[in-house]
Design a protein around this motif. Structure first.
Motif, PDB file in Angstrom:
ATOM      1  N   LYS A   3     -15.272  -6.435   1.705  1.00  0.00           N
ATOM      2  CA  LYS A   3     -14.142  -5.763   2.452  1.00  0.00           C
ATOM      3  C   LYS A   3     -14.273  -6.038   4.428  1.00  0.00           C
ATOM      4  O   LYS A   3     -15.486  -6.009   4.813  1.00  0.00           O
ATOM      5  CB  LYS A   3     -14.024  -3.826   1.668  1.00  0.00           C
ATOM      6  CG  LYS A   3     -13.369  -4.295   0.578  1.00  0.00           C
ATOM      7  CD  LYS A   3     -13.196  -2.712   0.918  1.00  0.00           C
ATOM      8  CE  LYS A   3     -12.000  -1.975  -1.096  1.00  0.00           C
ATOM      9  NZ  LYS A   3     -12.067  -0.633  -1.096  1.00  0.00           N
ATOM     10  N   SER A   4     -12.672  -5.368   4.518  1.00  0.00           N
ATOM     11  CA  SER A   4     -13.166  -5.468   6.364  1.00  0.00           C
ATOM     12  C   SER A   4     -12.846  -4.300   6.436  1.00  0.00           C
ATOM     13  O   SER A   4     -12.045  -3.549   5.566  1.00  0.00           O
ATOM     14  CB  SER A   4     -11.608  -6.594   6.258  1.00  0.00           C
ATOM     15  OG  SER A   4     -11.831  -7.108   5.960  1.00  0.00           O
ATOM     16  N   LYS A  24      -6.938   6.681   6.133  1.00  0.00           N
ATOM     17  CA  LYS A  24      -6.995   6.875   4.229  1.00  0.00           C
ATOM     18  C   LYS A  24      -5.228   7.136   4.309  1.00  0.00           C
ATOM     19  O   LYS A  24      -4.607   6.343   3.275  1.00  0.00           O
ATOM     20  CB  LYS A  24      -8.349   7.787   3.739  1.00  0.00           C
ATOM     21  CG  LYS A  24      -9.615   6.922   4.703  1.00  0.00           C
ATOM     22  CD  LYS A  24     -10.082   8.179   3.890  1.00  0.00           C
ATOM     23  CE  LYS A  24     -11.473   7.446   3.708  1.00  0.00           C
ATOM     24  NZ  LYS A  24     -12.584   7.797   3.201  1.00  0.00           N
ATOM     25  N   GLU A  26      -2.056   6.008   5.512  1.00  0.00           N
ATOM     26  CA  GLU A  26      -1.808   4.841   5.091  1.00  0.00           C
ATOM     27  C   GLU A  26      -2.811   3.472   4.808  1.00  0.00           C
ATOM     28  O   GLU A  26      -1.221   2.996   4.020  1.00  0.00           O
ATOM     29  CB  GLU A  26      -1.444   3.906   6.990  1.00  0.00           C
ATOM     30  CG  GLU A  26      -1.023   3.187   7.609  1.00  0.00           C
ATOM     31  CD  GLU A  26       0.584   3.579   6.939  1.00  0.00           C
ATOM     32  OE1 GLU A  26       1.344   2.257   6.952  1.00  0.00           O
ATOM     33  OE2 GLU A  26       0.945   4.308   7.404  1.00  0.00           O
ATOM     34  N   PHE A  27      -3.315   2.983   4.838  1.00  0.00           N
ATOM     35  CA  PHE A  27      -4.376   1.900   4.247  1.00  0.00           C
ATOM     36  C   PHE A  27      -5.169   2.158   2.655  1.00  0.00           C
ATOM     37  O   PHE A  27      -5.253   1.280   2.572  1.00  0.00           O
ATOM     38  CB  PHE A  27      -5.070   1.279   4.856  1.00  0.00           C
ATOM     39  CG  PHE A  27      -4.419   0.996   6.475  1.00  0.00           C
ATOM     40  CD1 PHE A  27      -3.370  -0.411   6.604  1.00  0.00           C
ATOM     41  CD2 PHE A  27      -4.382   1.653   7.898  1.00  0.00           C
ATOM     42  CE1 PHE A  27      -3.156  -0.468   8.055  1.00  0.00           C
ATOM     43  CE2 PHE A  27      -3.929   1.586   9.061  1.00  0.00           C
ATOM     44  CZ  PHE A  27      -2.687  -0.052   8.949  1.00  0.00           C
ATOM     45  N   SER A  28      -5.161   3.212   2.589  1.00  0.00           N
ATOM     46  CA  SER A  28      -6.374   3.745   1.351  1.00  0.00           C
ATOM     47  C   SER A  28      -7.135   3.609   1.110  1.00  0.00           C
ATOM     48  O   SER A  28      -7.342   3.328   2.339  1.00  0.00           O
ATOM     49  CB  SER A  28      -4.930   3.672  -0.092  1.00  0.00           C
ATOM     50  OG  SER A  28      -4.637   2.641  -0.050  1.00  0.00           O
ATOM     51  N   ASP A  29      -7.411   2.138   0.361  1.00  0.00           N
ATOM     52  CA  ASP A  29      -8.409   1.999   0.018  1.00  0.00           C
ATOM     53  C   ASP A  29      -8.925   0.285   0.486  1.00  0.00           C
ATOM     54  O   ASP A  29      -9.619  -0.600   0.063  1.00  0.00           O
ATOM     55  CB  ASP A  29      -9.539   2.518  -1.041  1.00  0.00           C
ATOM     56  CG  ASP A  29      -8.470   0.924  -2.483  1.00  0.00           C
ATOM     57  OD1 ASP A  29      -7.242   0.585  -2.558  1.00  0.00           O
ATOM     58  OD2 ASP A  29      -9.048   1.467  -3.535  1.00  0.00           O
ATOM     59  N   THR A  30      -7.344   0.120   1.295  1.00  0.00           N
ATOM     60  CA  THR A  30      -7.554  -0.864   1.636  1.00  0.00           C
ATOM     61  C   THR A  30      -8.697  -2.486   2.159  1.00  0.00           C
ATOM     62  O   THR A  30      -9.052  -3.243   2.196  1.00  0.00           O
ATOM     63  CB  THR A  30      -5.901  -1.052   2.218  1.00  0.00           C
ATOM     64  OG1 THR A  30      -5.029  -1.583   1.175  1.00  0.00           O
ATOM     65  CG2 THR A  30      -6.077  -2.958   2.952  1.00  0.00           C
ATOM     66  N   TYR A  31      -9.278  -0.789   3.730  1.00  0.00           N
ATOM     67  CA  TYR A  31     -10.292  -1.639   3.708  1.00  0.00           C
ATOM     68  C   TYR A  31     -11.269  -0.769   3.512  1.00  0.00           C
ATOM     69  O   TYR A  31     -11.203   0.947   3.883  1.00  0.00           O
ATOM     70  CB  TYR A  31      -9.887  -1.324   5.742  1.00  0.00           C
ATOM     71  CG  TYR A  31      -8.346  -2.774   6.042  1.00  0.00           C
ATOM     72  CD1 TYR A  31      -8.759  -3.037   6.083  1.00  0.00           C
ATOM     73  CD2 TYR A  31      -6.967  -1.393   6.236  1.00  0.00           C
ATOM     74  CE1 TYR A  31      -7.754  -4.138   6.077  1.00  0.00           C
ATOM     75  CE2 TYR A  31      -6.624  -2.197   5.899  1.00  0.00           C
ATOM     76  CZ  TYR A  31      -6.339  -4.069   6.750  1.00  0.00           C
ATOM     77  OH  TYR A  31      -5.605  -4.634   6.337  1.00  0.00           O
ATOM     78  N   TYR A  33     -13.722   2.315   5.699  1.00  0.00           N
ATOM     79  CA  TYR A  33     -13.533   2.893   7.319  1.00  0.00           C
ATOM     80  C   TYR A  33     -15.196   3.681   7.584  1.00  0.00           C
ATOM     81  O   TYR A  33     -15.857   4.336   6.990  1.00  0.00           O
ATOM     82  CB  TYR A  33     -13.007   4.295   7.376  1.00  0.00           C
ATOM     83  CG  TYR A  33     -11.172   3.676   6.400  1.00  0.00           C
ATOM     84  CD1 TYR A  33     -10.055   3.742   7.660  1.00  0.00           C
ATOM     85  CD2 TYR A  33     -11.380   3.998   4.953  1.00  0.00           C
ATOM     86  CE1 TYR A  33      -8.551   2.779   7.034  1.00  0.00           C
ATOM     87  CE2 TYR A  33      -9.952   3.671   4.770  1.00  0.00           C
ATOM     88  CZ  TYR A  33      -9.214   2.849   5.465  1.00  0.00           C
ATOM     89  OH  TYR A  33      -7.907   2.722   5.015  1.00  0.00           O
ATOM     90  N   LYS A 125      -1.125  -1.897  12.908  1.00  0.00           N
ATOM     91  CA  LYS A 125      -0.369  -3.284  12.152  1.00  0.00           C
ATOM     92  C   LYS A 125      -0.251  -4.325  12.884  1.00  0.00           C
ATOM     93  O   LYS A 125       0.261  -5.117  12.538  1.00  0.00           O
ATOM     94  CB  LYS A 125       0.871  -2.844  11.141  1.00  0.00           C
ATOM     95  CG  LYS A 125       0.553  -1.307  10.655  1.00  0.00           C
ATOM     96  CD  LYS A 125       1.799  -1.136   9.423  1.00  0.00           C
ATOM     97  CE  LYS A 125       1.518  -0.234   8.312  1.00  0.00           C
ATOM     98  NZ  LYS A 125       2.657   0.860   7.825  1.00  0.00           N
TER      99      LYS A 125
END
Length: 131
Positions: A3-4, A24, A26-31, A33, A125
Motif C-alpha cells: 500500500k501507499s 478515512k 474519503e479514501f477508506s482503506d485505499t491508503y 495513514y 486528490k
C-alpha cells in the motif's frame, strides 16, 4: 502490491484526529495513514516506511511546530523523495516560509486553519492526479 501512505504531521493531537477522520471517510482503506506530532517524529516515520517499501504519496504538515518548522521538514523530505506531494496546513506560517517551501520543496498547496474539509480532500486528490 504494498500500500501507499498519507502522512499527517501536526503538534496538536486534535488536528491529527480530525485529519484522520476526514481522510478515512474519503479514501477508506485505499491508503495507509500515518501520523506524527513533530517533524523529527515524521522523519522517522518517513524512514520506516521507506525501509518497508511503502511509498508515501502525500504529506500534510503544519508549519509552526516545536523544534523544526514545517517548511524545513518538507524541504528535507523533498531532497530525498521529490515526488511526494507536499501540503502545508497552517494558521501561523509567514509568507516567506510558504514561498521557501514552494521553491525548495515543490509545495503543492498551502491551506489555512481552520480548513475546509472538501478543500483539503480536493487538494489531496489534485496532488495525487499529478503522480
Amino acid at each position: 502490491m504494498s500500500k501507499s501512505a498519507i502522512l499527517c504531521v501536526d503538534d496538536e493531537p486534535v488536528v491529527l484526529d480530525s485529519l484522520k477522520i476526514q481522510l478515512k471517510n474519503e479514501f477508506s482503506d485505499t491508503y495507509l495513514y500515518e501520523f506524527a506530532e513533530s517533524a523529527d517524529e515524521a522523519l522517522e516515520v518517513v524512514e520506516e516506511l521507506h525501509d518497508e517499501n511503502i511509498s508515501i504519496l502525500v504529506i500534510v504538515s503544519d508549519w509552526l511546530m516545536p523544534g523544526m518548522k514545517g517548511d524545513e521538514f518538507l524541504i528535507q523530505v523533498h531532497h530525498r523523495f521529490p515526488k511526494i506531494i507536499k501540503v502545508m496546513l497552517t494558521g501561523q506560517a509567514d509568507n516567506s516560509a510558504i514561498k521557501r517551501a514552494q521553491v525548495e520543496a515543490n509545495l503543492h498547496r498551502c491551506l489555512y486553519k481552520p480548513w475546509d474539509g472538501k478543500e483539503l480532500i480536493d487538494t489531496i486528490k489534485a496532488g495525487l492526479a499529478t503522480l
